[in-house]
Design a protein around this motif. Structure first.
Motif: not given
Length: 128
Positions: A42-43, A21-23, A26-31
């Motif tokens: 991630v997506v 995500t940070e590098v 991508f974006v977190k989708k499910q956790d």
């Protein structure tokens, strides 16, 4: 038939989440907690409803030798499409990402290969 999920085996899910995500961006989708691990996906921010990448824990005994063999042979675990390999290489190098292959033109495709810090080599590719 279509692909909704793909996975990458990671040594540490939290570390992987930060890197992906940070590098990589991508974006977190499910956790979702699943006992000692999580269902963690991630997506792409350009396709939030598109395919999800599962950051899969690599606890199975077969995973470590498999991943070590791929890395030793320089084989990427998976590949992500980018619009401009050179620009993405420059951006990620600026963030401290280690590449094992600089951008390379191969005719119909240009590639670069990075270390995801979680036990995998990841290829970036751009089609001509």
């Amino acid at each position: 038939m279509r692909i909704d999920l793909a996975s990458v085996l990671v040594d540490d899910q939290e570390k992987a989440l930060r890197f992906y995500t940070e590098v990589l961006g991508f974006v977190k989708k499910q956790d979702i907690p699943m006992g000692g691990a999580r269902w963690l996906t991630v997506v792409s921010p350009q396709a939030p409803d598109g395919p999800e990448l599962v950051l899969e824990p690599s606890g199975h005994p077969a995973v470590k030798p498999f991943k070590e063999a791929l890395v030793a042979d320089g084989i990427p675990y998976t590949s992500f499409t980018v619009d401009d390999v050179k620009a993405e290489y420059d951006r990620l190098r600026g963030l401290g990402v280690r590449f094992v292959q600089e951008p390379t033109d191969m005719g119909a495709v240009s590639t670069a290969v990075l270390d995801d810090t979680c036990g995998n080599l990841i290829q970036l590719h751009q089609t001509a």
